[in-house]
Design a protein around this motif. Structure first.
Motif, PDB file in Angstrom:
ATOM      1  N   VAL A 293     -67.608  32.960 -13.964  1.00 10.79           N
ATOM      2  CA  VAL A 293     -66.224  32.989 -13.463  1.00 10.79           C
ATOM      3  C   VAL A 293     -65.281  32.178 -14.351  1.00 10.79           C
ATOM      4  N   ILE A 294     -65.826  31.539 -15.392  1.00  9.56           N
ATOM      5  CA  ILE A 294     -65.006  30.707 -16.263  1.00  9.56           C
ATOM      6  C   ILE A 294     -64.276  31.578 -17.273  1.00  9.56           C
ATOM      7  N   ARG A 295     -62.987  31.351 -17.418  1.00 10.23           N
ATOM      8  CA  ARG A 295     -62.178  32.070 -18.382  1.00 10.23           C
ATOM      9  C   ARG A 295     -61.840  31.163 -19.557  1.00 10.23           C
ATOM     10  N   GLN A 296     -61.695  31.780 -20.712  1.00 11.22           N
ATOM     11  CA  GLN A 296     -61.289  31.027 -21.887  1.00 11.22           C
ATOM     12  C   GLN A 296     -59.877  30.497 -21.682  1.00 11.22           C
ATOM     13  N   GLN A 297     -59.674  29.207 -21.990  1.00  6.87           N
ATOM     14  CA  GLN A 297     -58.355  28.591 -21.798  1.00  6.87           C
ATOM     15  C   GLN A 297     -58.097  27.606 -22.926  1.00  6.87           C
ATOM     16  N   ALA A 298     -58.280  28.071 -24.134  1.00  5.87           N
ATOM     17  CA  ALA A 298     -58.079  27.205 -25.291  1.00  5.87           C
ATOM     18  C   ALA A 298     -56.597  26.921 -25.481  1.00  5.87           C
ATOM     19  N   ALA A 299     -56.280  25.672 -25.757  1.00  5.04           N
ATOM     20  CA  ALA A 299     -54.885  25.265 -25.973  1.00  5.04           C
ATOM     21  C   ALA A 299     -54.757  24.657 -27.364  1.00  5.04           C
ATOM     22  N   PRO A 300     -53.627  24.854 -28.053  1.00  5.11           N
ATOM     23  CA  PRO A 300     -53.451  24.261 -29.380  1.00  5.11           C
ATOM     24  C   PRO A 300     -53.458  22.744 -29.303  1.00  5.11           C
ATOM     25  N   ALA A 301     -54.112  22.130 -30.275  1.00  7.00           N
ATOM     26  CA  ALA A 301     -54.217  20.667 -30.286  1.00  7.00           C
ATOM     27  C   ALA A 301     -54.181  20.172 -31.728  1.00  7.00           C
ATOM     28  N   PRO A 302     -53.071  19.558 -32.152  1.00 15.27           N
ATOM     29  CA  PRO A 302     -52.999  19.039 -33.523  1.00 15.27           C
ATOM     30  C   PRO A 302     -53.922  17.847 -33.711  1.00 15.27           C
ATOM     31  N   ALA A 303     -54.189  17.520 -34.969  1.00 10.87           N
ATOM     32  CA  ALA A 303     -55.126  16.442 -35.286  1.00 10.87           C
ATOM     33  C   ALA A 303     -54.437  15.094 -35.481  1.00 10.87           C
ATOM     34  N   THR A 304     -53.145  15.018 -35.200  1.00 12.45           N
ATOM     35  CA  THR A 304     -52.402  13.774 -35.448  1.00 12.45           C
ATOM     36  C   THR A 304     -52.960  12.605 -34.638  1.00 12.45           C
ATOM     37  N   GLY A 305     -53.234  12.850 -33.348  1.00 14.42           N
ATOM     38  CA  GLY A 305     -53.783  11.783 -32.514  1.00 14.42           C
ATOM     39  C   GLY A 305     -55.134  11.302 -33.013  1.00 14.42           C
ATOM     40  N   GLU A 306     -55.938  12.217 -33.541  1.00 15.46           N
ATOM     41  CA  GLU A 306     -57.230  11.846 -34.114  1.00 15.46           C
ATOM     42  C   GLU A 306     -57.043  10.930 -35.318  1.00 15.46           C
ATOM     43  N   ALA A 307     -56.054  11.243 -36.146  1.00 12.42           N
ATOM     44  CA  ALA A 307     -55.778  10.417 -37.324  1.00 12.42           C
ATOM     45  C   ALA A 307     -55.299   9.020 -36.922  1.00 12.42           C
ATOM     46  N   ILE A 308     -54.460   8.946 -35.896  1.00 14.61           N
ATOM     47  CA  ILE A 308     -53.985   7.639 -35.423  1.00 14.61           C
ATOM     48  C   ILE A 308     -55.145   6.823 -34.869  1.00 14.61           C
ATOM     49  N   ALA A 309     -56.012   7.464 -34.084  1.00 13.88           N
ATOM     50  CA  ALA A 309     -57.175   6.769 -33.529  1.00 13.88           C
ATOM     51  C   ALA A 309     -58.089   6.269 -34.637  1.00 13.88           C
ATOM     52  N   ASP A 310     -58.226   7.069 -35.699  1.00 13.36           N
ATOM     53  CA  ASP A 310     -59.047   6.670 -36.839  1.00 13.36           C
ATOM     54  C   ASP A 310     -58.451   5.452 -37.522  1.00 13.36           C
ATOM     55  N   PHE A 311     -57.136   5.456 -37.691  1.00 10.82           N
ATOM     56  CA  PHE A 311     -56.458   4.332 -38.338  1.00 10.82           C
ATOM     57  C   PHE A 311     -56.577   3.059 -37.508  1.00 10.82           C
ATOM     58  N   LEU A 312     -56.440   3.176 -36.190  1.00 11.43           N
ATOM     59  CA  LEU A 312     -56.502   1.998 -35.315  1.00 11.43           C
ATOM     60  C   LEU A 312     -57.936   1.536 -35.063  1.00 11.43           C
ATOM     61  N   GLY A 313     -58.918   2.355 -35.452  1.00  8.00           N
ATOM     62  CA  GLY A 313     -60.315   1.981 -35.238  1.00  8.00           C
ATOM     63  C   GLY A 313     -60.719   2.014 -33.774  1.00  8.00           C
ATOM     64  N   LEU A 314     -60.156   2.942 -32.999  1.00  8.96           N
ATOM     65  CA  LEU A 314     -60.422   2.972 -31.561  1.00  8.96           C
ATOM     66  C   LEU A 314     -61.871   3.344 -31.257  1.00  8.96           C
ATOM     67  N   ASP A 315     -62.511   4.122 -32.131  1.00 12.40           N
ATOM     68  CA  ASP A 315     -63.927   4.456 -31.917  1.00 12.40           C
ATOM     69  C   ASP A 315     -64.793   3.212 -31.989  1.00 12.40           C
ATOM     70  N   ILE A 316     -64.455   2.321 -32.911  1.00 11.39           N
ATOM     71  CA  ILE A 316     -65.243   1.096 -33.081  1.00 11.39           C
ATOM     72  C   ILE A 316     -65.206   0.257 -31.801  1.00 11.39           C
ATOM     73  N   PHE A 317     -64.050   0.222 -31.138  1.00  8.63           N
ATOM     74  CA  PHE A 317     -63.893  -0.589 -29.937  1.00  8.63           C
ATOM     75  C   PHE A 317     -64.159   0.202 -28.663  1.00  8.63           C
ATOM     76  N   GLY A 318     -64.623   1.442 -28.815  1.00 10.74           N
ATOM     77  CA  GLY A 318     -64.963   2.249 -27.632  1.00 10.74           C
ATOM     78  C   GLY A 318     -63.779   2.625 -26.791  1.00 10.74           C
ATOM     79  N   LEU A 319     -62.613   2.788 -27.408  1.00  7.88           N
ATOM     80  CA  LEU A 319     -61.406   3.089 -26.657  1.00  7.88           C
ATOM     81  C   LEU A 319     -61.063   4.578 -26.616  1.00  7.88           C
ATOM     82  N   VAL A 320     -61.976   5.411 -27.125  1.00  6.02           N
ATOM     83  CA  VAL A 320     -61.735   6.849 -27.054  1.00  6.02           C
ATOM     84  C   VAL A 320     -62.903   7.487 -26.305  1.00  6.02           C
ATOM     85  N   PRO A 321     -62.838   7.458 -24.967  1.00  6.43           N
ATOM     86  CA  PRO A 321     -63.908   8.090 -24.218  1.00  6.43           C
ATOM     87  C   PRO A 321     -63.980   9.575 -24.550  1.00  6.43           C
ATOM     88  N   SER A 322     -65.200  10.096 -24.669  1.00  8.43           N
ATOM     89  CA  SER A 322     -65.325  11.483 -25.012  1.00  8.43           C
ATOM     90  C   SER A 322     -66.428  12.140 -24.249  1.00  8.43           C
TER      91      SER A 322
END
Length: 322
Positions: A293-322
Motif C-alpha cells: 500500500v506504500i506509494r512512492q513519495q520522493a521529494a527534492p532535497a539539495p545537498a547544502t544542509g549535508e555540506a553545512i553539517a560536514d563543515f560543522l562536524g555534526l557527525d563527530i558529535f552525534g548531532l545528526v540522527p539518522s
C-alpha cells in the motif's frame, strides 16, 4: 478457550559488509583525495555510503544509495563561499573597529550564527540522506522544516545550558519526536510516542554516577535511551524494537577504541562494519510488514544542509540522527 496471544512477527535486518572490502574502498578514496587535492573526498564519501547501504538487507531485499559526489562538491562550494563572505565581513569589522568590545561583539555574532546554522544543518542533512536511500525501489524522505526545528533546537539548547544540563533529556526527546514523526518511507510516516519525563530519572542517575563510575555508566544510559527510542517508534502497524544493553554496548566501544588506538586508525573500516552489524543484530521490526500500500513519495532535497553539517562536524558529535 485458548486466550494465548500469538507472538508478533519479527523482521530483522542483516549486514553483509566486510571490513577488508571497506578498507580497500577507504584506501583508494584517500589516495585519490590526495592526488586531487581533496576534491575526490566527496566521491569517496558517496562510495562508502553506497557500499554500506548495498550490504544492508531487510526482509530479503537490499537497500540502495543514490547520492552523487558532484552534488556534494557543488554544495560544499556554496557553503565555503558563504563562510568566506561571512568571515571576511567579521574580519573587516574587527579591522576597522579594534578593541575588546568589537571583538566580543564579533564573538557573539559568530556564536549566534553557528547556533542558528546547526538546526539548518541537521534538517538539511537528514533530508538529503534519507532522500538518497531506498528499499525495494521506494525512497525515504524527511518533511521537516529548518524554521520549525530551529524553534525547538535554539530554546532547547539554551535551556539545557541554563539548567546545567537538567533540561537536556526533555530537549533531546523533543528533537527526536520531531525528526522521527516527519520521516517517511514512501507515503507512510513514522510515529513516536516517547516522553522526556520518562528519561529524566535515568539521566539524573547517569549524572550522579559519572564520577563514581569514571563516566562508564553513560554507556548503560546510552543503551537504555537507544532501547527507549526504538521501542517507542512505530511505522504503520509495526513497531520497532531494540535489545541493546549496557554490557554489550560498553564492550563494543572498548574494543573499538583499542582497535583504533593500536592500529593508528587503520582499523576504522572494521570498526564501522562492527558497529553496523551490532546494530542490525539488536534491532527488529515487529508486526505485519505490508509495503503493497506504500506509494512512492520522493521529494527534492539539495545537498547544502549535508555540506553545512560536514563543515560543522555534526557527525563527530552525534548531532545528526539518522
Amino acid at each position: 478457550m485458548d486466550t494465548t496471544v500469538p507472538p508478533q512477527e519479527a523482521h530483522q535486518p542483516s549486514f553483509h559488509g566486510d571490513g577488508t572490502m571497506l578498507f580497500g574502498i577507504t584506501l583508494v578514496n584517500l589516495l585519490l583525495s590526495i592526488v586531487t587535492l581533496g576534491i575526490y573526498y566527496f566521491w569517496g564519501k558517496t562510495r562508502v555510503r553506497a557500499y554500506t547501504h548495498s550490504q544492508m538487507e531487510f526482509d530479503g531485499d537490499r537497500f540502495a544509495y543514490h547520492g552523487t559526489g558532484m552534488e556534494l562538491l557543488l554544495a560544499a562550494i556554496k557553503v565555503i563561499l558563504l563562510i568566506f563572505i561571512g568571515g571576511g565581513a567579521v574580519a573587516l569589522y574587527q579591522t576597522r573597529n579594534p578593541g575588546i568590545v568589537p571583538a566580543l561583539a564579533s564573538a557573539v555574532v559568530i556564536s549566534a550564527f553557528l547556533l542558528l546554522l546547526t538546526p539548518i544543518a541537521i534538517v538539511g542533512s537528514r533530508r538529503y540522506r534519507l532522500s538518497r536511500a531506498s528499499w525495494r525501489g521506494i525512497r525515504f524522505s524527511f518533511e521537516g522544516r529548518a524554521r520549525e526545528f530551529a524553534r525547538i533546537f535554539i530554546p532547547g539548547a539554551l535551556l539545557s545550558f541554563l539548567t546545567l544540563g537538567l533540561y537536556y533529556p526533555f530537549f533531546h526527546n523533543t528533537m527526536w519526536h520531531y525528526l522521527i514523526t516527519r520521516t517517511y518511507f514512501g507515503s507512510q510516516p513514522f510515529a513516536y510516542d516517547g516522553r522526556g519525563i520518562d528519561q529524566f530519572g535515568r539521566y539524573l542517575l547517569a549524572l550522579l554516577l559519572t564520577i563514581p563510575t569514571l563516566g562508564i555508566y553513560w554507556f548503560w544510559y546510552s543503551a537504555w535511551r537507544h532501547r527507549y527510542y526504538w521501542n517507542h517508534t512505530s511505522w504503520g502497524d509495526t513497531r520497532l524494537r531494540s535489545t541493546i544493553y549496557g554490557g554489550p554496548w560498553f564492550r563494543l566501544w572498548v574494543v573499538n577504541i583499542l582497535l583504533a588506538a593500536f592500529t593508528l586508525g587503520l582499523a576504522v573500516p572494521w570498526i564501522v562494519v562492527r558497529n553496523i552489524r551490532f546494530l542490525c543484530n539488536h534491532v527488529a521490526v515487529l508486526g505485519p510488514l505490508d509495503v503493497s500500500v506504500i506509494r512512492q513519495q520522493a521529494a527534492p532535497a539539495p545537498a547544502t544542509g549535508e555540506a553545512i553539517a560536514d563543515f560543522l562536524g555534526l557527525d563527530i558529535f552525534g548531532l545528526v540522527p539518522s
